[in-house]
Write a protein that holds these residues in place. Structure first.
Motif, PDB file in Angstrom:
ATOM      1  N   HIS A  17      19.350 -11.268 -28.609  1.00 38.97           N
ATOM      2  CA  HIS A  17      19.651 -12.429 -27.926  1.00 38.97           C
ATOM      3  C   HIS A  17      20.636 -13.562 -28.715  1.00 38.97           C
ATOM      4  O   HIS A  17      20.597 -13.395 -30.054  1.00 38.97           O
ATOM      5  N   ILE A  18      21.085 -14.285 -28.001  1.00 38.40           N
ATOM      6  CA  ILE A  18      22.100 -15.528 -28.587  1.00 38.40           C
ATOM      7  C   ILE A  18      21.391 -16.628 -27.482  1.00 38.40           C
ATOM      8  O   ILE A  18      21.411 -16.509 -26.419  1.00 38.40           O
ATOM      9  N   GLN A  19      21.234 -17.703 -28.336  1.00 37.75           N
ATOM     10  CA  GLN A  19      20.679 -18.880 -27.499  1.00 37.75           C
ATOM     11  C   GLN A  19      21.084 -20.235 -27.895  1.00 37.75           C
ATOM     12  O   GLN A  19      21.068 -20.513 -29.139  1.00 37.75           O
ATOM     13  N   LEU A  57      33.496 -15.213 -26.456  1.00 38.38           N
ATOM     14  CA  LEU A  57      34.092 -14.007 -27.169  1.00 38.38           C
ATOM     15  C   LEU A  57      33.591 -14.055 -28.529  1.00 38.38           C
ATOM     16  O   LEU A  57      33.068 -12.915 -29.087  1.00 38.38           O
ATOM     17  N   LEU A  58      33.738 -15.094 -29.028  1.00 38.87           N
ATOM     18  CA  LEU A  58      33.297 -15.181 -30.654  1.00 38.87           C
ATOM     19  C   LEU A  58      31.627 -14.938 -30.691  1.00 38.87           C
ATOM     20  O   LEU A  58      31.464 -14.190 -31.583  1.00 38.87           O
ATOM     21  N   LEU A  59      30.912 -15.841 -29.758  1.00 36.18           N
ATOM     22  CA  LEU A  59      29.575 -15.421 -29.820  1.00 36.18           C
ATOM     23  C   LEU A  59      29.119 -13.865 -29.874  1.00 36.18           C
ATOM     24  O   LEU A  59      28.400 -13.385 -30.477  1.00 36.18           O
ATOM     25  N   GLY A  60      29.775 -13.077 -28.790  1.00 36.58           N
ATOM     26  CA  GLY A  60      29.579 -11.622 -28.628  1.00 36.58           C
ATOM     27  C   GLY A  60      30.069 -11.053 -29.850  1.00 36.58           C
ATOM     28  O   GLY A  60      29.233  -9.990 -30.312  1.00 36.58           O
ATOM     29  N   GLU A  61      31.202 -11.312 -30.419  1.00 32.70           N
ATOM     30  CA  GLU A  61      31.610 -10.585 -31.766  1.00 32.70           C
ATOM     31  C   GLU A  61      30.507 -10.680 -32.956  1.00 32.70           C
ATOM     32  O   GLU A  61      30.283  -9.907 -33.479  1.00 32.70           O
ATOM     33  N   LEU A  62      30.106 -11.883 -33.084  1.00 29.92           N
ATOM     34  CA  LEU A  62      29.232 -12.291 -33.836  1.00 29.92           C
ATOM     35  C   LEU A  62      27.862 -11.555 -33.797  1.00 29.92           C
ATOM     36  O   LEU A  62      27.247 -11.033 -34.750  1.00 29.92           O
ATOM     37  N   HIS A  63      27.340 -11.521 -32.612  1.00 25.91           N
ATOM     38  CA  HIS A  63      25.892 -10.677 -32.227  1.00 25.91           C
ATOM     39  C   HIS A  63      26.319  -9.206 -32.511  1.00 25.91           C
ATOM     40  O   HIS A  63      25.511  -8.595 -33.201  1.00 25.91           O
ATOM     41  N   LEU A  64      27.646  -8.694 -32.226  1.00 23.63           N
ATOM     42  CA  LEU A  64      27.702  -7.353 -32.448  1.00 23.63           C
ATOM     43  C   LEU A  64      27.536  -7.059 -33.960  1.00 23.63           C
ATOM     44  O   LEU A  64      27.076  -6.098 -34.249  1.00 23.63           O
ATOM     45  N   GLN A  65      28.275  -7.917 -34.524  1.00 19.58           N
ATOM     46  CA  GLN A  65      28.315  -7.782 -36.274  1.00 19.58           C
ATOM     47  C   GLN A  65      26.967  -7.825 -36.592  1.00 19.58           C
ATOM     48  O   GLN A  65      26.392  -7.000 -37.560  1.00 19.58           O
ATOM     49  N   PHE A  66      26.105  -8.545 -36.341  1.00 24.65           N
ATOM     50  CA  PHE A  66      25.012  -8.791 -36.581  1.00 24.65           C
ATOM     51  C   PHE A  66      23.988  -7.488 -36.478  1.00 24.65           C
ATOM     52  O   PHE A  66      23.126  -7.032 -37.271  1.00 24.65           O
ATOM     53  N   VAL A  67      24.367  -7.113 -35.117  1.00 22.53           N
ATOM     54  CA  VAL A  67      23.217  -6.073 -34.818  1.00 22.53           C
ATOM     55  C   VAL A  67      23.845  -4.771 -35.822  1.00 22.53           C
ATOM     56  O   VAL A  67      22.848  -3.691 -36.039  1.00 22.53           O
ATOM     57  N   HIS A  68      24.884  -4.396 -35.982  1.00 23.89           N
ATOM     58  CA  HIS A  68      25.388  -3.315 -36.380  1.00 23.89           C
ATOM     59  C   HIS A  68      25.553  -3.149 -37.741  1.00 23.89           C
ATOM     60  O   HIS A  68      25.216  -2.226 -38.547  1.00 23.89           O
ATOM     61  N   GLN A  69      26.306  -4.347 -38.401  1.00 25.29           N
ATOM     62  CA  GLN A  69      26.314  -4.609 -39.706  1.00 25.29           C
ATOM     63  C   GLN A  69      26.474  -5.827 -40.182  1.00 25.29           C
ATOM     64  O   GLN A  69      27.547  -6.435 -40.480  1.00 25.29           O
ATOM     65  N   PRO A  70      25.461  -6.584 -40.413  1.00 29.10           N
ATOM     66  CA  PRO A  70      25.254  -7.856 -40.693  1.00 29.10           C
ATOM     67  C   PRO A  70      26.056  -8.550 -41.822  1.00 29.10           C
ATOM     68  O   PRO A  70      25.810  -7.618 -43.104  1.00 29.10           O
ATOM     69  N   LEU A  71      26.556  -9.366 -41.656  1.00 23.38           N
ATOM     70  CA  LEU A  71      27.297  -9.937 -43.129  1.00 23.38           C
ATOM     71  C   LEU A  71      26.237 -10.567 -43.885  1.00 23.38           C
ATOM     72  O   LEU A  71      25.183 -10.816 -43.286  1.00 23.38           O
ATOM     73  N   PRO A  72      26.519 -10.800 -45.216  1.00 30.44           N
ATOM     74  CA  PRO A  72      25.554 -11.272 -46.115  1.00 30.44           C
ATOM     75  C   PRO A  72      25.039 -12.713 -45.688  1.00 30.44           C
ATOM     76  O   PRO A  72      23.709 -13.039 -45.554  1.00 30.44           O
ATOM     77  N   TRP A  73      25.732 -13.622 -45.240  1.00 31.30           N
ATOM     78  CA  TRP A  73      25.252 -15.066 -44.578  1.00 31.30           C
ATOM     79  C   TRP A  73      24.143 -15.088 -43.363  1.00 31.30           C
ATOM     80  O   TRP A  73      23.603 -15.861 -43.105  1.00 31.30           O
ATOM     81  N   MET A  74      24.696 -13.554 -42.663  1.00 31.98           N
ATOM     82  CA  MET A  74      23.474 -13.476 -41.395  1.00 31.98           C
ATOM     83  C   MET A  74      22.025 -13.125 -41.885  1.00 31.98           C
ATOM     84  O   MET A  74      21.211 -13.224 -40.732  1.00 31.98           O
ATOM     85  N   VAL A  75      21.937 -12.634 -42.967  1.00 32.41           N
ATOM     86  CA  VAL A  75      20.564 -12.109 -43.262  1.00 32.41           C
ATOM     87  C   VAL A  75      19.878 -12.970 -44.055  1.00 32.41           C
ATOM     88  O   VAL A  75      20.310 -13.524 -45.203  1.00 32.41           O
ATOM     89  N   LYS A  76      18.703 -13.403 -43.612  1.00 30.75           N
ATOM     90  CA  LYS A  76      17.893 -14.450 -44.413  1.00 30.75           C
ATOM     91  C   LYS A  76      17.306 -13.707 -45.227  1.00 30.75           C
ATOM     92  O   LYS A  76      16.588 -12.775 -45.121  1.00 30.75           O
ATOM     93  N   ASN A  77      16.919 -14.268 -46.492  1.00 30.31           N
ATOM     94  CA  ASN A  77      16.086 -13.918 -47.742  1.00 30.31           C
ATOM     95  C   ASN A  77      16.244 -12.707 -48.056  1.00 30.31           C
ATOM     96  O   ASN A  77      15.306 -11.760 -48.160  1.00 30.31           O
TER      97      ASN A  77
END
Length: 155
Positions: A52-54, A117-137
């Motif tokens: 999701h994106i909310q 479009l940016l929200l969709g791109e960020l979500h795809l990035q997170f699901v398939h290959q998250p950037l370091p800042w997207m991953v908690k702890n």
């Protein structure tokens, strides 16, 4: 004089979803990233999860004159605490330094970048290959694994 002029927090179906990370966007139009960080009037904060994106909240600050004002910058950063990143059309060095100190990544978007479009791109990035800042702890081992994967990619 209030720091935030208006703050709208959204709750879907009576409950808040669990978010892996949050991102803020400087957007007066609510459709595009269209504002400079330091003088932004409105920030939209979205939460991201694997499925999701909310929209979580909209923050509206008093209109402020152009120019550098560290107090104004710090007020915006304090209001955005908990966000992993903030997108804007521009962000000065002082603001970038303050964002980094608050563990928020400042990211410049193309002028008038479409928010959906940016929200969709960020979500795809997170699901398939998250950037370091997207991953908690993330642990050091996870960071090393991601770095090795990056180094193995063709350059």
């Amino acid at each position: 004089m209030p720091v935030i002029e208006r703050k709208l927090r959204l709750i879907e179906d009576g409950q808040q979803r669990e978010h892996s990370f949050k991102v803020a966007f400087a957007s007066e139009s609510k459709l595009r990233v269209d504002q400079h960080f330091g003088s932004a009037h409105t920030f939209l904060v979205y939460g991201f999860g694997p499925e999701h994106i909310q929209l979580i909240e909209a923050l509206q600050f008093e209109l402020s004159p152009p120019g550098h004002d560290n107090k104004r910058l710090q007020q915006r950063i304090d209001a955005l605490k908990g966000c992993a990143a903030v997108f804007s059309t521009a962000c000065g060095q002082g603001a970038m330094r303050l964002l980094k100190q608050a563990n928020i990544v400042g990211i410049m978007a193309d002028t008038d970048e479409d928010l959906s479009l940016l929200l969709g791109e960020l979500h795809l990035q997170f699901v398939h290959q998250p950037l370091p800042w997207m991953v908690k702890n993330s642990s050091d081992a996870d960071a090393e694994t991601r770095l090795n994967e990056l180094l193995d990619e063709p350059w």
